[in-house]
Design a protein around this motif. Sequence first.
Motif, PDB file in Angstrom:
ATOM      1  N   CYS A 144      12.488   8.888  -3.581  1.00 27.47           N
ATOM      2  CA  CYS A 144      12.870   8.166  -2.510  1.00 27.47           C
ATOM      3  C   CYS A 144      12.167   7.235  -1.562  1.00 27.47           C
ATOM      4  N   GLY A 145      10.892   7.117  -1.897  1.00 27.65           N
ATOM      5  CA  GLY A 145      10.289   6.263  -1.394  1.00 27.65           C
ATOM      6  C   GLY A 145       8.984   6.715  -0.295  1.00 27.65           C
ATOM      7  N   THR A 146       8.147   6.023   0.185  1.00 28.07           N
ATOM      8  CA  THR A 146       7.362   6.334   1.303  1.00 28.07           C
ATOM      9  C   THR A 146       7.762   5.495   2.717  1.00 28.07           C
ATOM     10  N   TRP A 147       7.910   6.276   3.724  1.00 28.14           N
ATOM     11  CA  TRP A 147       8.361   5.950   5.099  1.00 28.14           C
ATOM     12  C   TRP A 147       7.170   6.442   6.225  1.00 28.14           C
ATOM     13  N   THR A 148       7.342   5.720   7.236  1.00 25.77           N
ATOM     14  CA  THR A 148       6.590   5.771   8.164  1.00 25.77           C
ATOM     15  C   THR A 148       7.581   5.895   9.530  1.00 25.77           C
ATOM     16  N   LYS A 149       6.828   6.510  10.719  1.00 25.32           N
ATOM     17  CA  LYS A 149       7.327   6.333  12.114  1.00 25.32           C
ATOM     18  C   LYS A 149       6.235   6.530  12.935  1.00 25.32           C
TER      19      LYS A 149
ATOM     20  N   ALA B 224      -1.248   2.830   1.025  1.00 27.26           N
ATOM     21  CA  ALA B 224       0.230   2.876   0.776  1.00 27.26           C
ATOM     22  C   ALA B 224       0.914   2.107   1.873  1.00 27.26           C
ATOM     23  N   TYR B 225       0.015   1.876   3.181  1.00 24.12           N
ATOM     24  CA  TYR B 225       0.592   1.048   4.068  1.00 24.12           C
ATOM     25  C   TYR B 225       0.622  -0.289   3.966  1.00 24.12           C
ATOM     26  N   GLY B 226      -0.317  -0.677   2.923  1.00 20.04           N
ATOM     27  CA  GLY B 226      -0.444  -2.042   2.575  1.00 20.04           C
ATOM     28  C   GLY B 226      -1.481  -2.815   3.159  1.00 20.04           C
ATOM     29  N   ARG B 227      -2.311  -2.002   4.036  1.00 19.10           N
ATOM     30  CA  ARG B 227      -3.652  -2.683   4.625  1.00 19.10           C
ATOM     31  C   ARG B 227      -4.727  -2.931   3.696  1.00 19.10           C
ATOM     32  N   ALA B 228      -4.705  -2.302   2.424  1.00 16.33           N
ATOM     33  CA  ALA B 228      -5.738  -2.783   1.443  1.00 16.33           C
ATOM     34  C   ALA B 228      -5.062  -2.384   0.084  1.00 16.33           C
TER      35      ALA B 228
ATOM     36  N   GLY C   5      -0.887   5.995  16.310  1.00 12.96           N
ATOM     37  CA  GLY C   5      -0.160   7.269  15.802  1.00 12.96           C
ATOM     38  C   GLY C   5       0.798   7.054  14.796  1.00 12.96           C
ATOM     39  N   ILE C   6       0.599   7.734  13.563  1.00 12.50           N
ATOM     40  CA  ILE C   6       1.624   7.497  12.528  1.00 12.50           C
ATOM     41  C   ILE C   6       1.859   8.662  11.846  1.00 12.50           C
ATOM     42  N   LEU C   7       3.197   9.053  11.422  1.00 11.67           N
ATOM     43  CA  LEU C   7       3.541   9.894  10.494  1.00 11.67           C
ATOM     44  C   LEU C   7       4.053   9.384   9.279  1.00 11.67           C
ATOM     45  N   MET C   8       3.473   9.712   8.196  1.00 11.49           N
ATOM     46  CA  MET C   8       3.836   8.875   6.842  1.00 11.49           C
ATOM     47  C   MET C   8       4.517  10.234   5.743  1.00 11.49           C
ATOM     48  N   ILE C   9       5.504   9.998   5.439  1.00 12.87           N
ATOM     49  CA  ILE C   9       6.324  10.887   4.452  1.00 12.87           C
ATOM     50  C   ILE C   9       6.504  10.304   3.127  1.00 12.87           C
ATOM     51  N   ALA C  10       6.752  11.127   1.907  1.00 17.80           N
ATOM     52  CA  ALA C  10       7.033  10.639   0.738  1.00 17.80           C
ATOM     53  C   ALA C  10       7.607  11.645   0.119  1.00 17.80           C
ATOM     54  N   HIS C  11       8.822  11.172  -0.814  1.00 18.29           N
ATOM     55  CA  HIS C  11       9.478  12.166  -1.612  1.00 18.29           C
ATOM     56  C   HIS C  11       9.751  11.552  -3.009  1.00 18.29           C
TER      57      HIS C  11
ATOM     58  N   CYS D 162       8.085   1.748   3.716  1.00 17.02           N
ATOM     59  CA  CYS D 162       6.598   1.492   3.420  1.00 17.02           C
ATOM     60  C   CYS D 162       6.127   1.167   2.212  1.00 17.02           C
ATOM     61  N   PHE D 163       5.489  -0.222   1.980  1.00 15.06           N
ATOM     62  CA  PHE D 163       5.120  -0.522   0.581  1.00 15.06           C
ATOM     63  C   PHE D 163       3.604  -1.104   0.552  1.00 15.06           C
ATOM     64  N   VAL D 164       3.130  -0.779  -0.724  1.00 18.51           N
ATOM     65  CA  VAL D 164       1.680  -1.271  -1.157  1.00 18.51           C
ATOM     66  C   VAL D 164       1.696  -2.922  -0.768  1.00 18.51           C
ATOM     67  N   ASP D 165       0.820  -3.369  -0.575  1.00 14.31           N
ATOM     68  CA  ASP D 165       0.714  -4.942  -0.701  1.00 14.31           C
ATOM     69  C   ASP D 165       1.111  -5.588  -2.041  1.00 14.31           C
ATOM     70  N   SER D 166       1.263  -6.738  -2.206  1.00 16.99           N
ATOM     71  CA  SER D 166       1.598  -7.439  -3.374  1.00 16.99           C
ATOM     72  C   SER D 166       0.515  -8.354  -4.290  1.00 16.99           C
ATOM     73  N   CYS D 167      -0.750  -8.298  -3.875  1.00 15.73           N
ATOM     74  CA  CYS D 167      -1.737  -8.996  -4.310  1.00 15.73           C
ATOM     75  C   CYS D 167      -2.083  -8.816  -5.743  1.00 15.73           C
ATOM     76  N   SER D 168      -1.903  -9.704  -6.570  1.00 12.39           N
ATOM     77  CA  SER D 168      -2.275  -9.800  -8.090  1.00 12.39           C
ATOM     78  C   SER D 168      -3.227 -10.371  -8.620  1.00 12.39           C
ATOM     79  N   VAL D 169      -4.347 -10.883  -7.536  1.00  8.77           N
ATOM     80  CA  VAL D 169      -5.451 -11.523  -7.879  1.00  8.77           C
ATOM     81  C   VAL D 169      -6.586 -10.453  -7.598  1.00  8.77           C
ATOM     82  N   VAL D 170      -7.497 -10.094  -8.558  1.00  2.00           N
ATOM     83  CA  VAL D 170      -8.505  -9.273  -8.462  1.00  2.00           C
ATOM     84  C   VAL D 170      -9.354  -9.640  -7.105  1.00  2.00           C
TER      85      VAL D 170
END
Length: 429
Positions: free
Chosen positions: A263-268, A349-353, A254-260, A287-295
Amino acid sequence: MPLLHLSLPPHRLLVAGGRRRLLPLPPSPRRVCVRAAASVELEVAAEEVYELPFPSERAAHHRELAAAAAAVERACRLCVDVKRSLLSGEKKIFEKNDQTLVTVADFGVQALISLELQQSFPSIPLVAEEDSASLRSSNADNSSNVLVESISSAVADNVSNTDSLLTHDDVLRAIDKGGKDGASFDSNPATYWVLDPIDGTQGFSKVDDTLYVVGLALVVNGKVVAGVMGSPNWASDTIANRKDDSIASRYDRGILMIAHEGCGTWTKRLYDEFGQFTTSKDTWNRCFVDSCSVVHKARYCLSDNQTWNMIPLSVVFNSTTDESKPRDENELLTSYVFSGSLCKYLTVAYGRASVFVLKARTKSLKSWDHTVGVICVQEAGGQVTDWRGEPLDLEADLTGRRDIYPHGGILITNGVLHNKLAELIKANY
């Protein structure tokens, strides 16, 4: 901000002998005309207090987002309640004219959020997926009456204004406030809500722990400025996909994600350690996207109803779903996430993909399948465009704001990979 010349009647929930009694079915709704204006003073009723992770002075739409977050959390509770009895034998699922499934929860969420937003922001129109035409057209059908009764009961059990009376008429009017005949825009910029009551209804109606999302966004002058996604079955430990669709822990979900904007993206978490919806002040996490830079090292996310060879990247790369398999620069790792588009936005958005690629099978796509995802991904550091690299035009549908027309499809990435992938897609589309 547009003017909306509509005021829903007070909620009328008749309580007698400790039990709610819901009153009979209504006449058809009226169409509402929305015209843009330079400014409007919001008539704000007493609103539910909802704590956000950033101060109001930093967020121009703090009050709107707080109300939206509270409404979506209530809507998630409604979904969980309905899900428990969805396959009980009662008529709570049926097929619309376009052969898509709709449930008591789809209608209930739309009515509930419409009523909640109406209390605080009555001048802001709602653009949403459902309308009550299919319910009203079958008035003589007993199964339709059962559906309306179930929808009204679900809304009555979860609406915040429990001291007022609520009828079937109020519930169906609230649904139609966001329906295709609920509002008409002109070609000028406008302010409005966009709602997908349940993205992933097919899985919601059949699979206990499938991913689905309640998504609500605020659009101002063609730009998404705030949004909320609620996903009651989101697992905190693994990405849910077609091969691993179960949740290991009953409580770890269970997750609630908000964004403004700005002000960033946040979850609880939606649930506490006992598996109950949280009632205390909870910790928000940035919450941040992942940092992968290699295709070829990135994780790619696809809709479960699309195949890799439908994507232009398939001209250049092979794909595999086997995470343990060694990969070279000619093969990409893909995951097929069950259910609607918003789950994939949430996943990026969560960084899982790192990437979600969607091919548009028709010229237009529905705005509610994408709008809230845009703000959540962007504020987490990602990027969203069509296959030409152009931003999604939310005002292309001048009168309804219900359709968008992305060229080729939609590309959602962690931002770092976006330009590289957009070039590859354009070269091979």
